[in-house]
Design an enzyme around this catalytic site. Structure first.
Site, PDB file in Angstrom:
ATOM      1  N   LYS A  58       0.830  -1.207   0.000  1.00 35.22           N
ATOM      2  CA  LYS A  58       0.000   0.000   0.000  1.00 35.22           C
ATOM      3  C   LYS A  58       0.867   1.261   0.000  1.00 35.22           C
ATOM      4  CE  LYS A  58      -3.882  -2.133   2.468  1.00 35.22           C
ATOM      5  NZ  LYS A  58      -4.701  -2.118   3.707  1.00 35.22           N
ATOM      6  N   CYS A  81      -0.501   0.671   6.368  1.00 30.48           N
ATOM      7  CA  CYS A  81      -0.836  -0.281   7.432  1.00 30.48           C
ATOM      8  C   CYS A  81      -1.826  -1.309   6.913  1.00 30.48           C
ATOM      9  CB  CYS A  81      -1.478   0.420   8.631  1.00 30.48           C
ATOM     10  SG  CYS A  81      -0.401   1.561   9.519  1.00 30.48           S
ATOM     11  N   ASP A  82      -1.800  -2.477   7.530  1.00 30.39           N
ATOM     12  CA  ASP A  82      -2.825  -3.474   7.261  1.00 30.39           C
ATOM     13  C   ASP A  82      -2.999  -4.336   8.504  1.00 30.39           C
ATOM     14  OD1 ASP A  82      -4.464  -4.648   4.827  1.00 30.39           O
ATOM     15  OD2 ASP A  82      -3.820  -6.317   6.087  1.00 30.39           O
ATOM     16  N   SER A  83      -4.250  -4.546   8.894  1.00 31.49           N
ATOM     17  CA  SER A  83      -4.552  -5.311  10.104  1.00 31.49           C
ATOM     18  C   SER A  83      -5.371  -6.548   9.782  1.00 31.49           C
ATOM     19  CB  SER A  83      -5.343  -4.448  11.105  1.00 31.49           C
ATOM     20  OG  SER A  83      -4.610  -3.319  11.511  1.00 31.49           O
ATOM     21  N   GLY A 118       0.523  -4.825  10.209  1.00 32.36           N
ATOM     22  CA  GLY A 118       1.768  -4.524   9.521  1.00 32.36           C
ATOM     23  C   GLY A 118       1.895  -3.027   9.316  1.00 32.36           C
TER      24      GLY A 118
END
Length: 211
Positions: A58, A81-83, A118
């Site tokens: 991203k 970010c990625d959750s 992340g």
């Protein structure tokens, strides 16, 4: 430091809210990365590696877009970010539908999972990425046991359909989380302690970014 633009490569209002409350004023650029395609290429990767790869994808997509045609004096920090929720070794993202959200909550009620996020920070100078830092943060979440009527009302609200793991800590879902072990901002979607460390790695002091 000289004027630097902070860019959040995420459509998440929760992440934006955390950063604003912490003194930053980021611009929002949605990456539109094909998350399913990235995950498919990392099918056997552990949860931490998968979410960190998504976060970097991203940030890199937005950085490339922003850097195109940028002036030599342009300075920016792109944050991706990625959750996802890791439970019983399975990595789950946004439920998407009410049926999936209801089934997921029925399965995880009274249990624990790890919300893994992340993080990627890319520093842009002019039209190029000059530094980057990527890591993940994990927070243990202890889920409550909502009554069936409560659970159906929560799913009907629409909130859990579009958030990682099908729950929030800072919204209606907070009623049904018994507790957490670790960083609460990570559960919301962006870990401030980890982000501060990553900014340091790319040569930025967070207090210099306060508005």
């Amino acid at each position: 430091m000289d004027t630097v633009q902070v860019i959040l490569a995420s459509a998440s209002p929760a992440r934006l809210g955390v950063l604003r409350a912490a003194g930053l004023a980021p611009q929002v650029h949605v990456s539109e990365v094909d998350e399913d395609a990235v995950l498919a290429s990392l099918r056997d990767a552990p949860p931490a590696e998968a979410v960190t790869a998504l976060a970097r994808a991203k940030a890199a997509t937005v950085a490339e877009r922003v850097a195109a045609g940028a002036a030599e004096t342009f300075e920016a920090l792109v944050i991706g970010c990625d959750s996802m929720l890791s439970i019983d070794g399975e990595l789950v993202g946004k439920p998407g539908t009410a049926d999936v959200a209801l089934a997921r909550w029925t399965a995880m009620a009274g249990r624990t999972g790890e919300l893994v996020t992340g993080h990627a920070v890319l520093r842009l100078s002019g039209g190029a990425v000059t530094k980057e830092a990527c890591r993940h943060a994990g927070t243990t979440v202890r889920f409550g046991r909502p009554r069936q009527a409560e659970l159906e009302a929560y799913v009907s609200s629409g909130e859990p359909l579009h958030v990682a793991g099908g729950f929030t800590l800072d919204g209606l879902g907070g009623w049904f989380v018994d507790g957490i072990d670790g960083d609460h901002s990570n559960v919301i979607g962006i870990s401030l302690p980890l982000l501060r460390a990553l900014l340091t790695e790319v040569g930025v002091t967070v207090t210099d970014l306060w508005q």
